[in-house]
Design a protein around this motif. Sequence first.
Motif, PDB file in Angstrom:
ATOM      1  N   UNK A 282      10.287   5.906  12.658  1.00 51.71           N
ATOM      2  CA  UNK A 282      10.674   4.515  12.930  1.00 51.71           C
ATOM      3  C   UNK A 282      11.690   4.029  11.912  1.00 51.71           C
ATOM      4  N   UNK A 283      11.495   4.439  10.647  1.00 47.02           N
ATOM      5  CA  UNK A 283      12.417   4.031   9.581  1.00 47.02           C
ATOM      6  C   UNK A 283      13.804   4.611   9.796  1.00 47.02           C
ATOM      7  N   UNK A 284      13.869   5.828  10.382  1.00 49.76           N
ATOM      8  CA  UNK A 284      15.149   6.497  10.633  1.00 49.76           C
ATOM      9  C   UNK A 284      15.573   6.387  12.099  1.00 49.76           C
ATOM     10  N   UNK A 285      14.926   5.530  12.843  1.00 51.04           N
ATOM     11  CA  UNK A 285      15.072   5.496  14.306  1.00 51.04           C
ATOM     12  C   UNK A 285      16.521   5.393  14.797  1.00 51.04           C
ATOM     13  N   UNK A 286      16.813   6.220  15.841  1.00 56.05           N
ATOM     14  CA  UNK A 286      18.099   6.106  16.536  1.00 56.05           C
ATOM     15  C   UNK A 286      17.920   6.224  18.047  1.00 56.05           C
TER      16      UNK A 286
ATOM     17  N   UNK B 236      17.576   4.753  21.581  1.00 58.19           N
ATOM     18  CA  UNK B 236      18.060   3.476  22.124  1.00 58.19           C
ATOM     19  C   UNK B 236      16.972   2.583  22.699  1.00 58.19           C
ATOM     20  N   UNK B 237      15.843   3.160  23.167  1.00 56.56           N
ATOM     21  CA  UNK B 237      14.798   2.336  23.777  1.00 56.56           C
ATOM     22  C   UNK B 237      13.781   1.820  22.757  1.00 56.56           C
ATOM     23  N   UNK B 238      13.998   2.122  21.467  1.00 56.39           N
ATOM     24  CA  UNK B 238      13.156   1.571  20.397  1.00 56.39           C
ATOM     25  C   UNK B 238      14.025   0.722  19.490  1.00 56.39           C
ATOM     26  N   UNK B 239      13.781  -0.578  19.497  1.00 55.64           N
ATOM     27  CA  UNK B 239      14.517  -1.530  18.646  1.00 55.64           C
ATOM     28  C   UNK B 239      16.034  -1.402  18.837  1.00 55.64           C
ATOM     29  N   UNK B 240      16.433  -1.152  20.082  1.00 57.19           N
ATOM     30  CA  UNK B 240      17.864  -1.034  20.425  1.00 57.19           C
ATOM     31  C   UNK B 240      18.583   0.046  19.618  1.00 57.19           C
ATOM     32  N   UNK B 241      17.859   1.078  19.249  1.00 51.18           N
ATOM     33  CA  UNK B 241      18.476   2.189  18.523  1.00 51.18           C
ATOM     34  C   UNK B 241      18.651   1.950  17.040  1.00 51.18           C
ATOM     35  N   UNK B 242      18.100   0.860  16.524  1.00 50.51           N
ATOM     36  CA  UNK B 242      18.226   0.541  15.095  1.00 50.51           C
ATOM     37  C   UNK B 242      16.950   0.914  14.350  1.00 50.51           C
ATOM     38  N   UNK B 243      17.056   1.210  13.048  1.00 53.15           N
ATOM     39  CA  UNK B 243      15.865   1.501  12.251  1.00 53.15           C
ATOM     40  C   UNK B 243      14.871   0.346  12.274  1.00 53.15           C
ATOM     41  N   UNK B 244      13.590   0.669  12.304  1.00 54.65           N
ATOM     42  CA  UNK B 244      12.529  -0.343  12.320  1.00 54.65           C
ATOM     43  C   UNK B 244      12.034  -0.541  10.889  1.00 54.65           C
ATOM     44  N   UNK B 245      11.980  -1.787  10.418  1.00 54.27           N
ATOM     45  CA  UNK B 245      11.542  -2.043   9.033  1.00 54.27           C
ATOM     46  C   UNK B 245      10.028  -1.862   8.878  1.00 54.27           C
ATOM     47  N   UNK B 246       9.606  -0.663   8.573  1.00 55.89           N
ATOM     48  CA  UNK B 246       8.185  -0.370   8.373  1.00 55.89           C
ATOM     49  C   UNK B 246       7.989   0.216   6.976  1.00 55.89           C
ATOM     50  N   UNK B 247       6.747   0.204   6.510  1.00 55.27           N
ATOM     51  CA  UNK B 247       6.457   0.795   5.202  1.00 55.27           C
ATOM     52  C   UNK B 247       6.561   2.316   5.309  1.00 55.27           C
ATOM     53  N   UNK B 248       6.950   2.955   4.222  1.00 52.06           N
ATOM     54  CA  UNK B 248       6.962   4.418   4.165  1.00 52.06           C
ATOM     55  C   UNK B 248       5.965   4.871   3.115  1.00 52.06           C
ATOM     56  N   UNK B 249       5.203   5.903   3.446  1.00 49.54           N
ATOM     57  CA  UNK B 249       4.165   6.412   2.550  1.00 49.54           C
ATOM     58  C   UNK B 249       4.798   7.382   1.561  1.00 49.54           C
ATOM     59  N   UNK B 250       4.598   7.149   0.278  1.00 48.09           N
ATOM     60  CA  UNK B 250       5.203   7.993  -0.757  1.00 48.09           C
ATOM     61  C   UNK B 250       4.490   9.336  -0.865  1.00 48.09           C
ATOM     62  N   UNK B 251       5.175  10.294  -1.484  1.00 46.46           N
ATOM     63  CA  UNK B 251       4.570  11.618  -1.697  1.00 46.46           C
ATOM     64  C   UNK B 251       3.359  11.519  -2.615  1.00 46.46           C
ATOM     65  N   UNK B 252       3.439  10.648  -3.623  1.00 42.92           N
ATOM     66  CA  UNK B 252       2.318  10.463  -4.543  1.00 42.92           C
ATOM     67  C   UNK B 252       1.068   9.980  -3.837  1.00 42.92           C
ATOM     68  N   UNK B 253       1.243   9.005  -2.933  1.00 41.42           N
ATOM     69  CA  UNK B 253       0.099   8.508  -2.171  1.00 41.42           C
ATOM     70  C   UNK B 253      -0.434   9.597  -1.241  1.00 41.42           C
ATOM     71  N   UNK B 254       0.467  10.355  -0.640  1.00 42.85           N
ATOM     72  CA  UNK B 254       0.055  11.454   0.245  1.00 42.85           C
ATOM     73  C   UNK B 254      -0.799  12.464  -0.511  1.00 42.85           C
ATOM     74  N   UNK B 255      -0.339  12.851  -1.705  1.00 40.87           N
ATOM     75  CA  UNK B 255      -1.062  13.827  -2.527  1.00 40.87           C
ATOM     76  C   UNK B 255      -2.445  13.294  -2.889  1.00 40.87           C
ATOM     77  N   UNK B 256      -2.521  12.016  -3.232  1.00 45.20           N
ATOM     78  CA  UNK B 256      -3.803  11.398  -3.595  1.00 45.20           C
ATOM     79  C   UNK B 256      -4.769  11.397  -2.420  1.00 45.20           C
TER      80      UNK B 256
END
Length: 394
Positions: free
Chosen positions: A273-277, A279-299
Amino acid sequence: MSVSPLIWGITIAVIVALLAFDYFFHIRKAHVPSLKEAAIWSALYVGIAVVFGILVLIFGGTAMGSEYFAGYITEKALSVDNLFVFLIIIASFKVPREDQQKVLLFGIVFSLIARTGFIFLGAALINSFAWVFYIFGLILIVTAGNLLKPSHGGDEADNFIIRMARRFFHTTDYYDGDKLFTIQNGKRALTPMLLVMVAIGGTDILFALDSIPAIFGLTQNVYIVFTATAFSLMGLRQLYFLIDGLLDRLIYLSYGLAAILAFIGVKLILHALHENNLPFINDGNPVPVIEISTGLSLTVIIGVLVVTVVASLLSKAGKAQTAINNARRHALNYIDLSYTADHAERERIYGLLVEEERQIEQMEPKYRNKAKDVDKIREQVAEAHRQHAEYQRG
């Protein structure tokens, strides 16, 4: 950080050398590894993976090092789950104990080849089509759901390829050492050793479809994806013999893996969603959502695995299920004369059976009686005792 062709070459050479060493110094001569041998080599391979991760931290930076360890731990956990299926396949084909190492090493090599192919295919797709993250995320979420189904870990050996091989090719029902082909009635025939390798290879491809999207959810660095995957597979053969009989004890492992895969699946979709392109999602524009960091993933990954393992080890139901399953397996292995030709190994199996019976007798009936086919298991155990008594008299 880009990795030079020289580093790639050295890494691949080291991995190939480790596999070659494993074959020529351990597999070539059929034998049953002792617990000490399995423990030493398992620890050595984990140590090599950790040292490599430290080198990545030093030369590649904290982010790259964190991605490697998150990927390695995830793939290692998935590889332990794979051992459940390997155990089922090997047991269903009744592979002689002395030759199980060869089957496992083949599985590891084939798994590494399959995963490498999927890694470079996945990297090419990601570089060309950002929407692939949506597909990877959905694959992991569906896989997480499948892990929660009661049928997970069923008999994978009787698959389509095996049925077709037995129908169209001349096959034998007996092993001829570790040979893939033998002569039966003057004709060249396939042995069960070749068929079990085909079964292992087929399931390896299915495992790769799950594991590669999982690690791409943690890092898109192809070098890190490859090395974390490769080192997670190193030592899997030794780990099989080290925890053989204890796999059933991890009764909550599938739940933990389901949680990890679902978490990474959500992470991938958020990244898509953050890298979205599309066209049928948010008109092909990136969606402003949170991204999970690698540190949080590891934890999260470490936390889920610790809770899963501790809960499994402390569970009274898990202890009962483990002892009962082990008693059944060891009784069947003792009864099956083709399981091993080593008399010392048969005595070891019988000793384990007696110890498991003692543990089962000390358990509360409500846990002991939950096992399926209790009467059949008792018959198998009684037959093992009868055969042992005959062996002692003879």
